[in-house]
Design a protein around this motif. Structure first.
Motif, PDB file in Angstrom:
ATOM      1  N   VAL A   1       0.860  -1.174   0.000  1.00 11.32           N
ATOM      2  CA  VAL A   1       0.000   0.000   0.000  1.00 11.32           C
ATOM      3  C   VAL A   1       0.902   1.231   0.000  1.00 11.32           C
ATOM      4  O   VAL A   1       1.812   1.338   0.817  1.00 11.32           O
TER       5      VAL A   1
ATOM      6  N   ASP B   1     -11.220  -1.010   2.568  1.00 13.50           N
ATOM      7  CA  ASP B   1     -10.415  -2.156   2.131  1.00 13.50           C
ATOM      8  C   ASP B   1     -11.397  -3.300   1.844  1.00 13.50           C
ATOM      9  O   ASP B   1     -11.618  -4.168   2.698  1.00 13.50           O
TER      10      ASP B   1
ATOM     11  N   LYS C   1      -7.652  -2.897  -2.134  1.00 12.22           N
ATOM     12  CA  LYS C   1      -7.243  -2.539  -0.784  1.00 12.22           C
ATOM     13  C   LYS C   1      -7.451  -1.051  -0.523  1.00 12.22           C
ATOM     14  O   LYS C   1      -7.235  -0.575   0.597  1.00 12.22           O
ATOM     15  N   TYR C   2      -7.853  -0.314  -1.561  1.00 10.32           N
ATOM     16  CA  TYR C   2      -7.994   1.144  -1.438  1.00 10.32           C
ATOM     17  C   TYR C   2      -9.138   1.599  -2.331  1.00 10.32           C
ATOM     18  O   TYR C   2      -9.011   1.675  -3.541  1.00 10.32           O
TER      19      TYR C   2
ATOM     20  N   GLY D   1     -11.730  -2.595   7.915  1.00  6.47           N
ATOM     21  CA  GLY D   1     -11.408  -2.055   6.588  1.00  6.47           C
ATOM     22  C   GLY D   1     -11.833  -0.634   6.323  1.00  6.47           C
ATOM     23  O   GLY D   1     -11.928  -0.227   5.165  1.00  6.47           O
TER      24      GLY D   1
ATOM     25  N   ASN E   1     -10.798   3.212   6.643  1.00  8.91           N
ATOM     26  CA  ASN E   1      -9.584   4.010   6.859  1.00  8.91           C
ATOM     27  C   ASN E   1      -9.831   5.462   6.453  1.00  8.91           C
ATOM     28  O   ASN E   1     -10.761   5.776   5.693  1.00  8.91           O
TER      29      ASN E   1
ATOM     30  N   TYR F   1       0.528  -5.788   4.045  1.00  4.26           N
ATOM     31  CA  TYR F   1      -0.278  -6.546   4.987  1.00  4.26           C
ATOM     32  C   TYR F   1       0.429  -7.851   5.340  1.00  4.26           C
ATOM     33  O   TYR F   1       0.886  -8.586   4.469  1.00  4.26           O
TER      34      TYR F   1
END
Length: 525
Positions: free
Chosen positions: A60, A91, A131-132, A169, A171, A222
């Motif tokens: 990331v 995420d 993941k984003y 998840g 953020n 991760y």
């Protein structure tokens, strides 16, 4: 010889052949054993180990935005600030791996932010491997703090009751929004910036490099238990600009302009307040005032029905007109405000004295052209002081006729007329004046009282200041200090003496004319 070679040659005995065979059998058995073991591990633990490898390879890398510096007045009143906001990103890959994660997370996000559970689920389901995934921008710090407080309590509860956390998840990343707390105050001076921190007008543009900092970056990956290991390079915030402006004086100036507009019906009005001893600008304003927080809204100045009829090109033209600073970008004939410069030059060169006497009969015949005074029937007998008090064109023409075009042109340069002042604002015009070669008798006569030449307001204010402060021409400026994010002074911007214009004897003349006081007369000032 051949017999000796045969004796030296070793035989591959049956015993040796047996040993080699057993070694080969053992190697084959070990090989098959490894294959069986690998097959067992793959069937039983393949997903686990694959996940370990994959998550450790899932990096990331997110940018960390710097805070653009503030713009303040001389008393630290904030004219432009960068307000801390947050982008919310999810995420989805982690959420979908958690039992009931999608429902619990969607419900929690919808509770604290202006988004529905269905919208959150859609974002997650449409980006299952991400993941984003940004779902919201420019959320308030209060909302983010409330969510984090809830999440902390939920984590503590789950730990106490030995439950798995289901809200996962979610953020946040910092985002700054440029805000102008005083809305339209000093709008033409402060200017505004884009969402990408690029100053587009005014001080925001002029000091863009100082106001901007440098972005940071967050790196991480991760681990096998989905813990994010981070390495952070912090952002470096921009510098603050402390200006010479005084918000109180600026506000009063703007109110006076608006009142004058209503009472006279003028098309355009501008005013500035300058310290003649330093070149510092305390206020600078015009009748065109708009909210810097909505800088692209033309309906603040023009009727909506008119704006709707315009093409994009016409709208852009009007926007530039609305944003422009009349005090630096608009050239006009200074009229009677130029007369003190003519008188100061005459005193400096000995062409006139405080005791000089004149007769105004209403005008002058210059090369066959009759040029009238402001008083058509004449002011009669007067001295140098009263010629300024009465704003007499006739006396000015008499003075420059005696002075000559060469001297007059030289003092135009000395007073910086026809040249940019170098003020720390974009878009300054230089004005138009006649060179010595093109100063004919008529042009010389009309220029003496501020017609047939153009200036901007800062030019005439700076030149006039030098006449009354002892002959010191200071560079006009709006920035007073550059200060870093911790409050340390990076640079003090001191007054800059550009040149001496006239000596004290010329500057000592007590000027109390309407022109000197900034009043208007019928000569066009």
């Amino acid at each position: 010889m051949r017999e000796q070679r045969r004796k030296k040659k070793k035989k591959f005995t049956q015993r040796m052949q047996g040993t080699l065979l057993w070694c080969l059998i053992v190697v084959i058995l070990i090989f098959f054993g490894l294959i069986i073991r690998m097959g067992y591990i793959h069937s039983e633990y393949g997903d686990k180990y694959s996940k370990k490898v994959l998550v450790q390879q899932t990096y990331v890398s997110n940018g960390i935005e710097y805070k653009r510096g503030d713009i303040l007045d001389r008393n630290n009143t904030r004219l432009a600030i960068s307000k801390l906001m947050y982008n919310v990103f999810l995420d989805p890959a982690l959420i979908l791996e958690t039992e009931d994660g999608i429902n619990s997370t969607a419900a929690a996000v919808a509770q604290y932010f202006e988004i529905t559970e269905e919208e959150v689920r859609t974002k997650i389901e449409n980006n299952p491997d991400s993941k984003y995934c940004v779902i919201l921008k420019e959320q308030s710090k209060e909302s983010v703090d409330a969510f984090n407080e809830m999440l902390t309590k939920e984590k503590a509860r789950c730990k106490k009751e030995e439950e798995d956390l289901k809200i996962v998840g979610v953020n946040f990343e910092k985002k700054y929004k440029r805000v102008y707390p005083l809305n339209s105050v000093a709008c033409n001076v402060v200017g505004f910036s884009s969402a990408q921190n690029s100053g587009l007008w005014g001080l925001e543009n002029q000091y863009n490099e100082d106001l901007n900092g440098s972005s940071g970056r967050s790196y991480g990956y991760y681990t096998e238990n989905e813990t994010l290991k981070r390495t952070i390079k912090e952002a470096e915030d921009g510098h603050n600009i402390v200006t010479t402006l005084d918000v109180n004086i600026q506000t009063i100036t703007e109110k006076k302009i608006n009142k004058f507009m209503k009472s006279t019906g003028a098309d355009q009005v501008a005013a500035l307040v300058m310290n003649p001893k330093t070149g510092e600008i305390y206020a600078m304003a015009s009748n065109v005032q708009y909210d810097l927080n909505n800088a692209f809204d033309l309906t603040q100045v023009y009727k909506e029905s008119e704006v709707n009829k315009l093409s994009e090109e016409e709208k852009n033209e009007l926007l530039n007109k609305m944003w422009s600073n009349i005090c630096v970008s608009f050239g006009y004939e200074p009229g009677s405000t130029y007369k003190p410069l003519t008188v100061a030059a005459a005193l400096e060169e000995g062409v006139a004295t405080n005791n000089s006497s004149y007769v105004c009969d209403g005008g002058q015949d210059v090369s066959g052209t009759y040029i009238r005074c402001v008083s058509r029937y004449g002011h009669g007998a007067m001295n140098l002081k009263t010629s300024l008090m009465e704003s007499c064109n006739d006396v000015m023409m008499q003075i420059v006729a005696k002075m000559g075009k060469s001297t007059f042109a030289r003092y135009q340069n000395i007073f910086n007329i026809g040249r940019k002042t170098g003020i720390d604002l974009p878009g300054e015009t230089s004005g138009l004046v006649y060179s010595e070669e093109k100063l004919g008798p008529t042009e010389l006569a009309t220029s003496s009282f501020g017609q047939s030449l153009t200036v901007n307001m800062v030019q005439i204010a700076s030149a006039f200041s030098s006449v009354i402060n002892g002959g010191n021409y200071y560079k006009p400026h709006l920035a007073k200090q550059i200060v870093d994010a911790d409050g340390n002074v990076v640079e003090n911007i001191e007054p800059v003496l550009v040149r001496k214009t006239v000596l004290i004897r010329a500057a000592a003349l007590e000027i109390r004319s309407p022109a000197a006081m900034g009043e208007t007369d019928s000569s066009g000032c």
